[in-house]
Enzyme design. Structure first.
Site, PDB file in Angstrom:
ATOM      1  N   TYR A  48      10.609  -3.832  -8.467  1.00 43.72           N
ATOM      2  CA  TYR A  48       9.309  -3.704  -9.109  1.00 43.72           C
ATOM      3  C   TYR A  48       8.409  -2.599  -8.568  1.00 43.72           C
ATOM      4  O   TYR A  48       7.897  -1.794  -9.324  1.00 43.72           O
ATOM      5  CB  TYR A  48       8.562  -5.042  -9.001  1.00 43.72           C
ATOM      6  CG  TYR A  48       7.146  -5.026  -9.529  1.00 43.72           C
ATOM      7  CD1 TYR A  48       6.897  -5.060 -10.898  1.00 43.72           C
ATOM      8  CD2 TYR A  48       6.053  -4.975  -8.669  1.00 43.72           C
ATOM      9  CE1 TYR A  48       5.597  -5.050 -11.401  1.00 43.72           C
ATOM     10  CE2 TYR A  48       4.751  -4.962  -9.151  1.00 43.72           C
ATOM     11  CZ  TYR A  48       4.527  -5.003 -10.519  1.00 43.72           C
ATOM     12  OH  TYR A  48       3.252  -4.990 -10.997  1.00 43.72           O
TER      13      TYR A  48
ATOM     14  N   GLY B 179      -1.224   0.782  -5.023  1.00 43.20           N
ATOM     15  CA  GLY B 179      -2.486   0.162  -4.659  1.00 43.20           C
ATOM     16  C   GLY B 179      -3.631   0.740  -5.445  1.00 43.20           C
ATOM     17  O   GLY B 179      -3.749   1.966  -5.551  1.00 43.20           O
TER      18      GLY B 179
ATOM     19  N   ASN C 107       1.128   0.592   5.790  1.00 39.68           N
ATOM     20  CA  ASN C 107       1.699  -0.183   4.690  1.00 39.68           C
ATOM     21  C   ASN C 107       2.535  -1.294   5.287  1.00 39.68           C
ATOM     22  O   ASN C 107       3.460  -1.037   6.057  1.00 39.68           O
ATOM     23  CB  ASN C 107       2.558   0.723   3.798  1.00 39.68           C
ATOM     24  CG  ASN C 107       3.363  -0.040   2.766  1.00 39.68           C
ATOM     25  OD1 ASN C 107       4.451   0.373   2.397  1.00 39.68           O
ATOM     26  ND2 ASN C 107       2.842  -1.150   2.271  1.00 39.68           N
ATOM     27  N   GLY C 108       2.218  -2.542   4.946  1.00 40.71           N
ATOM     28  CA  GLY C 108       2.969  -3.681   5.463  1.00 40.71           C
ATOM     29  C   GLY C 108       2.034  -4.749   5.995  1.00 40.71           C
ATOM     30  O   GLY C 108       0.813  -4.631   5.915  1.00 40.71           O
TER      31      GLY C 108
ATOM     32  N   CYS D  86       0.827  -1.208   0.000  1.00 39.40           N
ATOM     33  CA  CYS D  86       0.000   0.000   0.000  1.00 39.40           C
ATOM     34  C   CYS D  86       0.864   1.263   0.000  1.00 39.40           C
ATOM     35  O   CYS D  86       2.064   1.221   0.236  1.00 39.40           O
ATOM     36  CB  CYS D  86      -0.913   0.011   1.222  1.00 39.40           C
ATOM     37  SG  CYS D  86      -1.884  -1.491   1.415  1.00 39.40           S
TER      38      CYS D  86
END
Length: 456
Positions: free
Chosen positions: A244, A30, A104-105, A2
């Site tokens: 990526y 996201g 995020n995570g 995210c």
């Protein structure tokens, strides 16, 4: 993976439009939902919804709201799935005042903590692991909010980069291992926190620095105050961010993503990854920079041989295999005449589920290429990630089920080559003990942590 974004104006200027623009810059992280949160007269206000930023939020509406501190989130579903109630930010008004959080995570001990909290009387409103942090804070009603947050973070394990609203301040926190990126920006008297530095450019802010692993930053009218937790013996910065996920115009922990991806391609060339007189093309857009690096190092021709439909989203982060496959069919198309009678070297950043690679090899061969060689600018992805990438089982990973020669036959390429983990670390410019390469080599933080997330 995210994206989170936070803003605080020490002079009281409105910041919600900045949040909107920052989330637009982080849209690649996201695409399932987007949301913002701010406080108003001692109460948390939240606007969020499913879809892209412009679908879930109204820039015009947000620009009219006078909020000098706010946070935002774009969601990519891992723990908790795609249910609407799991959209972030999450917020509540509890005994010590308003609070909102964007995360995020993945928290690898979330299931155990949720069971403990439920036994204590907690009622969960979502299936998102991020709510665990809110519940841990709420179950310390006598503690000062910042101290309650610090205590909560001392109990969670795994990966987190957080932006949190507490009363009249903005908090930024990064886990002690440094799994997920988090950066600080500034524009005059306004401060910003973002998953990636590229989001600062769109709002005219300058990057100050990265939030350090284990650091908690308090941003209020005084500016920035740093509170550091005890250091860990090593760091686990996610190598896949460089490969990526991050935008190429971002700088993460002092490393340019752009330069790193070109170096990954050059590494492929030094490993003998380019036949003579071949034409090199990258999978747009994730493999383009590595393809340029390979072509430059090998002295080969680079062509924009594969055209991408810009109005189709990333296939990897779509939630079902059926949607991924449908996306590939309309997303990519070979450039006519580029490969006629020549050997083609097609470079991609990674080969995870293999949805795209086989179809591209077939399309390139069908467009007239004499041979099609696949080159992957990362090691084989053989292990699931439990820290924030949606590859929860080895059964979904082609490289975990097959050898490289078998994979080559599976995608019908004439050859298939990867780089090694050591080569990956050298290209990024960080030592192995500063990076998380668990998805490549199985080097997890702790064995018991990866088992704890299953079934949440």
């Amino acid at each position: 993976m995210c994206g989170v974004f936070g803003a605080y104006s020490t002079k009281g200027s409105p910041v919600l439009e900045d949040i909107y623009l920052g989330l637009c810059a982080l849209q690649h992280r996201g695409q399932l939902s987007a949301g913002v949160a701010w406080t108003d007269d001692g109460t948390v206000r939240i606007k969020k919804g499913l879809g892209l930023v412009h679908e879930a939020l109204s820039q015009n509406e947000l620009a009219k709201i006078d909020a000098h501190a706010a946070i935002g989130h774009v969601r990519y579903a891992t723990a908790g799935g795609t249910r609407p109630e799991n959209c972030q930010p999450l917020g509540a008004d509890y005994a010590q005042g308003p609070i909102a959080i964007a995360h995020n995570g993945n928290l690898t001990n979330a299931r155990a903590l949720a069971a403990y909290l439920a036994y204590k009387g907690a009622i969960f409103q979502t299936t998102c692991d991020s709510e665990t942090i809110l519940q841990l804070i709420a179950h310390q009603p006598g503690a000062v909010p910042l101290e309650a947050l610090e205590t909560a973070l001392s109990k969670v394990e795994g990966a987190y980069s957080l932006v949190v609203l507490l009363n009249d301040c903005l908090i930024a926190a990064r886990d002690p291992w440094g799994f997920r990126p988090l950066a600080i920006g500034r524009r005059g008297e306004d401060y910003f926190v973002s998953s990636e530095s590229c989001a600062f450019d769109i709002i005219g802010a300058e990057m100050v620095r990265d939030v350090e692993p284990g650091e908690i930053l308090v941003i209020d009218k005084r500016g920035i105050i740093s509170r550091k937790r005890p250091p860990k013996p090593r760091h686990y910065r996610c190598a896949f961010e460089y490969v990526y996920f991050a935008r190429p115009d971002s700088v993460i922990d002092g490393r340019s993503v752009y330069r790193t991806r070109k170096e990954l391609g050059a590494t492929l060339a030094r490993c003998g990854g380019c036949p003579k007189n071949a034409v090199v093309a990258g999978m747009p857009d994730s493999g383009t920079l590595a393809a340029i690096g390979l072509a430059e190092e090998a002295g080969a021709d680079f062509e924009a041989g594969v055209v991408r439909n810009r109005y189709v989203g990333r296939t990897f982060i779509q939630p079902t295999q059926r949607v991924r496959e449908a996306g590939v069919k309309i997303k990519l198309n070979p450039q006519p005449g580029i490969f006629d009678g020549r050997e083609a070297v097609i470079v991609d950043d990674s080969l995870v589920r293999g949805t795209t690679a086989g179809r591209i090899v077939s399309m390139i061969r069908g467009s007239g290429a004499a041979k099609v060689h696949m080159r992957i600018a990362s090691p084989p992805v053989r292990f699931p990630c439990y820290y924030g990438i949606d590859t929860p089982t080895s059964a979904e990973l082609m490289a975990a089920q097959m050898s490289v020669p078998e994979l080559c036959r599976k995608i019908d390429a004439d050859s298939l080559e990867y780089i090694s983990c050591d080569e990956l670390c050298r290209a990024i410019g960080l030592p192995k003990d500063e990076l998380c390469t668990a998805c490549f080599d199985g080097d997890y933080l702790e064995e018991e942590e990866k088992n704890d997330l299953l079934g949440f």
